[in-house]
Write an enzyme that holds these catalytic residues in place. Structure first.
Site, PDB file in Angstrom:
ATOM      1  N   SER A 258       3.458   1.248  -0.900  1.00  0.00           N
ATOM      2  CA  SER A 258       3.417   0.055  -0.040  1.00  0.00           C
ATOM      3  C   SER A 258       4.407   0.156   1.119  1.00  0.00           C
ATOM      4  O   SER A 258       4.948  -0.853   1.571  1.00  0.00           O
ATOM      5  CB  SER A 258       3.703  -1.214  -0.868  1.00  0.00           C
ATOM      6  N   ARG A 259       4.624   1.373   1.614  1.00  0.00           N
ATOM      7  CA  ARG A 259       5.590   1.586   2.684  1.00  0.00           C
ATOM      8  C   ARG A 259       4.962   1.435   4.070  1.00  0.00           C
ATOM      9  O   ARG A 259       5.688   1.258   5.054  1.00  0.00           O
ATOM     10  CB  ARG A 259       6.223   2.977   2.571  1.00  0.00           C
TER      11      ARG A 259
ATOM     12  N   ALA B 134       6.793  -8.760   8.432  1.00  0.00           N
ATOM     13  CA  ALA B 134       5.938  -8.308   7.333  1.00  0.00           C
ATOM     14  C   ALA B 134       6.573  -7.187   6.521  1.00  0.00           C
ATOM     15  O   ALA B 134       7.457  -6.467   6.989  1.00  0.00           O
ATOM     16  CB  ALA B 134       4.593  -7.837   7.880  1.00  0.00           C
TER      17      ALA B 134
ATOM     18  N   GLU C 206       1.113  -3.251  -4.093  1.00  0.00           N
ATOM     19  CA  GLU C 206       1.438  -3.071  -5.508  1.00  0.00           C
ATOM     20  C   GLU C 206       1.963  -4.335  -6.183  1.00  0.00           C
ATOM     21  O   GLU C 206       2.070  -4.392  -7.408  1.00  0.00           O
ATOM     22  CB  GLU C 206       2.501  -1.970  -5.643  1.00  0.00           C
TER      23      GLU C 206
END
Length: 759
Positions: free
Chosen positions: A531-532, A712, A717
């Site tokens: 989720s990077r 954001a 995940e």
């Protein structure tokens, strides 16, 4: 496009339909599986049937003699061309094809190449291999002290900054051990009113993307082009170049759309093999795995988690000791990073002064384990949130109230010493409690069907340090292209990144074209994982768009146009060049700050650039005669900062929760001597439509990540974290039995009920 009119309303925060949606629903989307190249050879793989053994001989005579077979190749053949044919992101421990010995059932030992894939598959059945059996080890705890050693020696890869410290171990199955010490746990345990100690286990599972892994290598004049279903094209390029001893500009990696990834398609999977084969036969080579073969390629870590807490009579946790054993299988893949990055979150999202953590990445003779959606966090939350409920019930404190008393608040230090910033843990917990109407009475069922509720919350640190680079190209007519190597595998990253560009430049999202990853065209991105992308690539994209915008402003100023003048971008280029010509290229490079944990204490004041927070509440129905569990209601909540695209966020939350639901209730790789006995979707049960909760709510708490692009951060995940313990807690609430090992099958529930009835 204009530079003076206000930007179209809500480009960020707008539920823009995915840019590639029309291509997908009309069947026009490009996938590697659909690609064929003239002269292409198909590859089929001969795999080990032994979990651990020395290779005595490989007889390929009959296979090579079969009409239509182009060639049969073994690891020794590859070693003649590539002297050190080993790869891996943490250690160079995995051979392209098995050399000297095999370390798990299903390991690639030899391959057959043919123009007809059916001929190649037939020829594979004619290969005969002989092994000298060695003692195997399958359990992660046993691997700590086992005389069976999977690897005699290890060579650290040295690729990633956060793994520079991995050591070349000998005579041990420990690939990496991470230790954290904060405060004085011994004194706290000695002074505790209560001490609670439990052990929880999670099972080995598989990613099951509906598009199986596939790679195609195309040799050229001094160049190797690899078409692949990969989440990490930049890493593939770097690793293949290293393997061949080439400069990076001799390797080109192209990635179309992916039909799912979930971590399975990270780093090197098939690319090294097809590249070596293409180099040897000088023809395009394609390898497409079957669903069964994927079970032997990469999986999720099975774990054993021992957790011990010191607690006061009023429910305040004063100390916690965590011991986590990660079953990495035969090859490390990215397991050492999971062991460290996720390991340091093992105490949970709680404010505990005294903490000790021991986290071990272990080799076994199972199929390799690596990244899978959640990156180790769901295994940890499963344990520490089940443990939390057990403490609450023993003390007679409401499980929600116990969490409130111990929750880690924004601005307080995490166990590593890193301050919690922009981490809305309390908001997520309270959102779930409110939506579950936790304080109100509810129907607990009657007769043999009883109901219960459970709640759980978890958090995750982002991978760091990593680099992302983006390019925004504005053409002379004002149209805009975004170039990046982030891979859209269904999570909607192309659309979200286009929204960032649109917000920055003041244009419509739908007018932006996102160029698919191609390492000769799109710039470097570490990988699409953990989720990077929203945070790392999002910041790079915003910087690139801002750079382009600044250049347009400079061009306008050089032409004597002043702010407030109404003009189109195309007018600027015509005035500048005398015709529709030229480009403005904006470039953005983002790498967050980071401080490696101290090797002695595991502490760091800057261990992550952001925190992901997610939680789940459930109401379940348990049939005490069959053990069947039915999810009546599921509430997911997450802190993802400001949502760039609320609709995409909602689908990410529901998708993550349903995926974890499968890992909770049904999915498990059944093993017999290292052999997977249910390696098909007929026997390995992923959730279907009838397994989805009757009611499922997804909630985004009001939060803002100040360092993120337009506030954001990642979300892919977050909804995996709390599902397993919330369901286990709800089962306990309904029928009074506690399950400590996943999955929570009807049989497991029934056996627990039967055992409890005897007490």
């Amino acid at each position: 496009m204009t530079l003076v009119k206000p930007m179209p309303a809500g480009q960020v925060g707008r539920s823009v339909p995915r840019l590639e949606a029309r291509q997908k629903v009309t069947g026009r989307t490009d996938y590697t599986h659909n690609l064929t190249i003239p002269g292409m050879l198909h590859v089929k793989v001969f795999r080990s049937t032994t979990a651990h053994g020395r290779i005595v001989s490989i007889d390929t005579t009959a296979a090579g003699a079969l009409p239509g077979v182009h060639s049969v190749i073994t690891g020794e053949d590859i070693r003649k061309v590539v002297p050190e044919p080993y790869y891996g992101p943490a250690f160079h421990d995995q051979p392209v094809l098995a050399l000297d010995k095999v370390r798990h059932v299903g390991e690639p030992v030899a391959v057959v190449l043919a123009e007809d894939p059916y001929v190649a598959a037939e020829a594979v059945q004619l290969i005969v291999a002989e092994y000298e059996d060695l003692e195997p080890v399958f359990d992660e705890v046993e691997a700590m002290t086992s005389k069976a050693i999977v690897h005699d020696a290890l060579k650290p890869a040295g690729t990633f900054a956060d793994l520079k410290h991995v050591a070349a171990h000998r005579n041990t199955n420990i690939a990496l051990d991470y230790h954290l010490r904060r405060g004085d746990t011994s004194a706290a345990f000695a002074a505790a009113d209560h001490v609670y100690e439990h052990e929880f286990r999670s099972q080995q599972v598989m990613h099951t993307p509906l598009e199986p892994m596939v790679s195609l290598a195309e040799p050229g004049d001094g160049i190797m082009t690899i078409h692949t279903a990969s989440q990490s094209p930049s890493f593939v390029r770097t690793e293949i170049a290293r393997l061949f001893g080439w400069p990076e500009n001799r390797v080109r990696v192209k990635v179309p759309h992916l039909g799912g990834g979930f971590g399975a398609k990270l780093y090197i999977k098939l690319e090294a093999l097809v590249a070596c084969l293409a180099l040897m036969v000088r023809r395009p080579v394609k390898l497409s795995l079957t669903m069964e073969e994927q079970f032997y390629t990469i999986t999720k870590h099975a774990t054993t988690f021992r957790i011990k807490s010191a607690v006061t009579s009023n429910g305040v946790v004063t100390a916690r000791h965590c011991e986590v054993f990660w079953n990495g299988g035969a090859y490390a893949d990215i397991g050492p990073r999971v062991t460290q990055k996720s390991g340091f979150t093992a105490p949970g999202p709680y404010d505990i002064e005294n903490v000790s953590i021991d986290s071990y990445a272990l080799y076994t003779n199972r199929p390799p384990a690596g990244a899978l959606r959640g990156f180790g966090i769901p295994q940890l939350v499963w344990a520490y949130e089940s443990h939390t409920d057990l403490i609450a019930r023993d003390l007679g404190i409401d499980p929600l109230e116990l969490r409130r008393r111990n929750i880690l608040k924004d601005g307080r230090p995490h166990a590593t010493g890193t301050l919690m910033q922009d981490a809305a843990i309390e908001l997520v917990l309270e959102c779930i409690a409110e939506r579950m109407q936790w304080s109100a009475p509810f129907d607990r069922g009657t007769g043999t069907v009883l109901r219960g509720r459970g709640i759980a919350i978890g958090f995750k640190a982002s991978i760091s340090p990593t680099t992302s680079v983006a390019i925004v190209n504005i053409a002379a007519d004002g149209s805009t292209n975004l170039y990046m190597s982030t891979v859209d595998m269904g999570q909607g990253s192309d659309t979200a990144m286009a929204q960032i560009v649109a917000e920055t430049l003041g244009i419509e999202t739908e007018t932006i074209r996102v160029v698919r990853p191609d390492t000769d065209v799109t710039p470097y991105d570490m990988a699409t994982l953990g989720s990077r992308s929203t945070f790392h690539m999002g910041n790079a994209v915003k910087m690139a768009a801002t750079h382009a915008k600044e250049q347009l402003a400079e061009m306008a100023a050089s032409l004597g146009l002043t702010p407030g003048t109404n003009y189109q971008t195309s007018d600027l280029f015509k005035k500048k060049f005398g015709m529709q010509a030229g480009n403005v290229i904006g470039v953005g490079t983002f790498i967050p700050s980071y401080k490696s944990p101290d090797l002695a204490t595991g502490l760091s004041e800057n261990v992550t650039p952001f925190w992901m927070i997610g939680g789940t509440g459930v109401e379940v129905e348990v049939d005490t005669e069959t053990g069947h569990v039915r999810i009546l209601r599921m509430v997911n909540a997450a802190d993802l900062g400001r949502p760039l695209n609320p609709k995409i966020v909602e689908t990410q939350l529901s998708g993550a929760a349903v995926m974890q639901l499968g890992f909770t209730l049904t999915e498990k790789m059944e093993m017999d001597g290292g052999q997977v006995t249910n390696a098909s979707l007929a026997d390995y049960k992923i959730p279907g439509l009838h397994d989805v909760p009757l009611v499922m709510e997804n909630h985004i708490v009001q939060a803002n990540q100040h360092s993120g692009p337009y506030g954001a951060k990642g979300v892919g995940e977050s909804a995996t974290f709390g599902v397993s313990p919330a369901i286990a807690n709800a089962i306990h609430d309904a029928v009074g039995v506690r399950l400590t090992e996943l999955p929570l099958t009807p049989e497991a529930v029934f056996r627990a009920l039967h055992a409890a009835s005897k007490d």
